[in-house]
Structures are given as C-alpha cells and as structure tokens.
Write a protein that holds these residues in place. Structure first.
Motif, short mmCIF file in Angstrom:
data_model
loop_
_atom_site.label_atom_id
_atom_site.label_comp_id
_atom_site.label_asym_id
_atom_site.label_seq_id
_atom_site.Cartn_x
_atom_site.Cartn_y
_atom_site.Cartn_z
N THR A 106 2.13 -24.00 31.33
CA THR A 106 3.32 -23.44 30.68
C THR A 106 3.24 -23.54 29.16
O THR A 106 3.39 -22.54 28.46
N ALA A 107 2.96 -24.73 28.67
CA ALA A 107 2.90 -24.93 27.21
C ALA A 107 1.75 -24.13 26.61
O ALA A 107 1.89 -23.52 25.55
N LYS A 108 0.62 -24.15 27.31
CA LYS A 108 -0.55 -23.42 26.80
C LYS A 108 -0.26 -21.93 26.69
O LYS A 108 -0.60 -21.29 25.70
N PHE A 109 0.35 -21.38 27.72
CA PHE A 109 0.66 -19.94 27.71
C PHE A 109 1.71 -19.63 26.64
O PHE A 109 1.63 -18.62 25.96
N ASN A 110 2.69 -20.51 26.49
CA ASN A 110 3.72 -20.28 25.48
C ASN A 110 3.14 -20.21 24.08
O ASN A 110 3.55 -19.40 23.26
N LYS A 111 2.16 -21.08 23.84
CA LYS A 111 1.54 -21.13 22.52
C LYS A 111 0.85 -19.80 22.22
O LYS A 111 1.01 -19.23 21.13
N GLU A 112 0.11 -19.30 23.20
CA GLU A 112 -0.62 -18.03 23.00
C GLU A 112 0.35 -16.85 22.94
O GLU A 112 0.14 -15.91 22.18
N LEU A 113 1.39 -16.92 23.75
CA LEU A 113 2.39 -15.85 23.77
C LEU A 113 3.04 -15.73 22.39
O LEU A 113 3.23 -14.64 21.86
N LYS A 114 3.34 -16.88 21.81
CA LYS A 114 3.96 -16.91 20.49
C LYS A 114 3.04 -16.25 19.47
O LYS A 114 3.48 -15.43 18.66
N LYS A 115 1.76 -16.60 19.53
CA LYS A 115 0.79 -15.99 18.61
C LYS A 115 0.75 -14.48 18.79
O LYS A 115 0.72 -13.73 17.82
N MET A 116 0.77 -14.05 20.06
CA MET A 116 0.70 -12.61 20.33
C MET A 116 1.94 -11.87 19.85
O MET A 116 1.89 -10.71 19.49
N LYS A 117 3.08 -12.59 19.86
CA LYS A 117 4.31 -11.98 19.34
C LYS A 117 4.18 -11.83 17.83
O LYS A 117 4.57 -10.83 17.25
N GLU A 118 3.59 -12.85 17.19
CA GLU A 118 3.51 -12.85 15.73
C GLU A 118 2.44 -11.88 15.20
O GLU A 118 2.65 -11.24 14.19
N ASN A 119 1.31 -11.77 15.90
CA ASN A 119 0.24 -10.93 15.34
C ASN A 119 0.26 -9.49 15.85
O ASN A 119 -0.66 -8.72 15.60
N GLY A 120 1.31 -9.13 16.59
CA GLY A 120 1.45 -7.73 16.99
C GLY A 120 0.72 -7.35 18.28
O GLY A 120 0.83 -6.21 18.74
N GLU A 121 -0.03 -8.30 18.85
CA GLU A 121 -0.77 -7.97 20.07
C GLU A 121 0.16 -7.63 21.23
O GLU A 121 -0.12 -6.73 22.03
N LEU A 122 1.26 -8.35 21.32
CA LEU A 122 2.22 -8.10 22.41
C LEU A 122 2.82 -6.71 22.24
O LEU A 122 2.94 -5.95 23.20
N GLN A 123 3.16 -6.40 21.01
CA GLN A 123 3.74 -5.08 20.71
C GLN A 123 2.79 -3.96 21.11
O GLN A 123 3.21 -2.92 21.62
N LYS A 124 1.49 -4.19 20.91
CA LYS A 124 0.50 -3.17 21.29
C LYS A 124 0.54 -2.92 22.79
O LYS A 124 0.46 -1.77 23.23
N LEU A 125 0.70 -3.99 23.55
CA LEU A 125 0.79 -3.84 25.01
C LEU A 125 2.08 -3.12 25.40
O LEU A 125 2.10 -2.31 26.32
N VAL A 126 3.15 -3.43 24.68
CA VAL A 126 4.44 -2.77 24.95
C VAL A 126 4.28 -1.26 24.73
O VAL A 126 4.69 -0.46 25.57
N VAL A 127 3.66 -0.89 23.63
CA VAL A 127 3.47 0.53 23.35
C VAL A 127 2.57 1.17 24.40
O VAL A 127 2.84 2.26 24.90
N LYS A 128 1.49 0.44 24.78
CA LYS A 128 0.56 0.98 25.78
C LYS A 128 1.26 1.29 27.10
O LYS A 128 1.08 2.34 27.68
N TRP A 129 2.10 0.36 27.56
CA TRP A 129 2.68 0.51 28.90
C TRP A 129 4.08 1.08 28.95
O TRP A 129 4.47 1.73 29.90
N PHE A 130 4.87 0.80 27.90
CA PHE A 130 6.25 1.29 27.92
C PHE A 130 6.41 2.48 26.98
O PHE A 130 7.47 3.10 26.92
N GLY A 131 5.35 2.71 26.23
CA GLY A 131 5.28 3.91 25.40
C GLY A 131 6.39 4.05 24.40
O GLY A 131 6.98 5.10 24.28
N GLY A 132 6.72 3.01 23.70
CA GLY A 132 7.71 3.20 22.67
C GLY A 132 7.84 1.95 21.87
O GLY A 132 7.27 0.93 22.22
N GLU A 133 8.56 2.02 20.80
CA GLU A 133 8.77 0.80 20.00
C GLU A 133 9.81 -0.03 20.74
O GLU A 133 10.55 0.45 21.58
#
Ligand code: ARG
Length: 260
Positions: A232-259
């Motif tokens: 849980t903690a390990k995943f949270n740490k990486e998730l936080k990084k992905m939120k900050e560096n835009g990686e998560l947003q890229k996945l959102v755009v890829k799959w949900f197709g929008g901002e």
C-alpha cells in the motif's frame, strides 16, 4: 529399488516446498527473478478493464496500465485475473490476489476488510435509461426497475434512492448484463459511473443519462490491498509521483480521452 524410493521422496519434498512457498507469500510468486503480483479485477468495465474480444483475450484498460506502470517501477510484473466484482474483496482476504484495481471505490465497509491506496480517479454516478423512457430526474424512477452491479456502491446508491422514491432494485454480476436487460426492456434504468456509461452511449444511441450527485469523490477509484500489505505505502509513493510528473494524466488521456 532404493533409488526409486529416494526419487519419490525428493519429489514429495519438492512438492511440499513449492506449496510452502505459495502460502508464505500470498499470491505473490516469483518467476525467474522478476516478482509477479496477481491483480484481480472484474473485466466488464471499459475503459477501466475489459477485453476487446475481436483483438485478443487480454484484459486491457486504464487500471491494467496503471497497475503495470507502478508495479514495474517497484520491480514487479503483473498477472491479471478476472472475476465477478462481488468476489474481489474476498480474493484479497484469501490471498488469491495481491491487489485489486477495478474502479473500486474505497468505502468504509470495504475498509474493514482491505486497505486502499489514495484515490487515482474520480467519477460520478449516472442514471441511465432509454431516451424514450421518460426518466429525466430521480423522481421519475418511482415504481421503476433499476439495475445495479452486484456488490458495487451503485447497489448502495439504489437502496438510498429507494428510501425516498420506491423503486425495484435488480442486480447482475456484469455491467453488460445490465445493458442487455435495459435493451430488452426488463430494466427501466441502471446506475453506472459516468466514465463507463460514456462508452455505452457511443454504441447505444437510444440511451441517455443524468448525474445524481455532484460529489465526484463519491465514486472515486483506489487500489485495494490485503490488510496491512506493505504494498500500500509503496504504491502510494509511486502514485503520488505519477500524479506530480504527469504520467497519470497521460493514462487518463489515453483511456478516457480528455482532460481531467
Ligand atoms: N466504483 C464502483 C464500486 O466501487 C463500481 C466499480 C465497478 N467495477 C467493475 N470493474 N465492474 O462499487
């Protein structure tokens, strides 16, 4: 003769050893030197998790990409296992899976049995029905048959609605079954999340929907783990990084197709 006995003994012992490995570390087994995490999901939920039957049997989607991205950073590969939504929490409790990504909302009830990561995506509940159903607002549901996925928070939502407006609640294991029941006229409406409903609106031209609450966190998604999992903690740490560096947003755009 002696050789045969030794052979059998060795075989029995190695089977025992393998079994011991399996139970000591939950579903988390090693293949080669890459550690494998078993991710359980209910692959009936495009674009979160689904199978594009025309192309392959693989389960794909936002959740699968997210799990693989985070697991990869932590040195794991991911093995995706499909089951009914209602069985997911139990799969973590019984050690059949190491994590669940299934657009699952961290509710107080579920938190009694599993741990959750931070929220990685937010959504709204939608009442969907046929365009000619005359269902435009909650009150119009009076006396109607409303479908929900078994074990989902939409089931709870339906019960809540039922306290104010008497409806008939029906549940099914899989989202496509809800859609089917609506098409055949057995259900008047269903409660589904906006992101998933959006996909159906593209295919089912005579369906429409409206939002029932403006609290987006009400249907937010988080990753579930067995209680006290060190993941849980390990995943949270990486998730936080992905939120900050835009990686998560890229996945959102890829799959949900929008901002977002
Ligand atoms: N967010 C809702 C819940 O947690 C529905 C999730 C349904 N997910 C699925 N893969 N069918 O109950």
């Amino acid at each position: 003769m002696k050789k045969a006995v030794i052979l059998i003994l060795t075989m029995v012992m190695s089977v025992g050893l393998l079994a011991a490995c399996g139970t000591s570390d939950n579903a988390n087994k090693k293949s080669g030197d890459k550690k494998v995490l078993v991710m359980a999901t209910s692959a009936d939920y495009p674009p979160f998790e689904y199978v594009e039957t025309k192309k392959s049997d693989d389960i794909i989607g936002f959740d699968v990409d997210l799990a693989k991205a985070i697991a990869g950073k932590l040195g794991y590969t991911v093995n995706v296992k499909d089951m009914d939504f209602g069985g997911l929490v139990q799969s973590l409790k019984s050690g059949q899976a190491d994590l669940v990504l299934a657009g699952m909302t961290p509710t107080e009830k579920r938190k009694k049995n599993v741990d959750f990561s931070d929220i990685y995506y937010t959504a709204h509940h939608l009442i969907i029905s046929k365009k000619d159903s005359g269902i435009e607002k909650l009150e119009d549901l009076k006396g109607k048959t409303v479908g929900v996925q078994l074990g989902s928070i939409q089931e709870g939502k339906a019960q809540e609605i039922n306290k104010q407006i008497p409806i008939k609640i029906e549940n099914r294991n899989r989202i496509p079954d809800l859609i089917q029941e609506m098409k055949s006229g057995r259900f008047d409406a269903a409660i589904i999340e906006d992101t998933v409903a959006k996909g159906y609106f593209e295919k089912e031209k005579d369906f429409k929907g409206f939002t029932i609450s403006d609290d987006p966190n009400e249907a937010g998604s988080a990753i579930a783990f067995p209680k006290n999992s060190e993941l849980t903690a390990k995943f949270n740490k990486e998730l936080k990084k992905m939120k900050e560096n835009g990686e998560l947003q890229k996945l959102v755009v890829k799959w949900f197709g929008g901002e977002k």
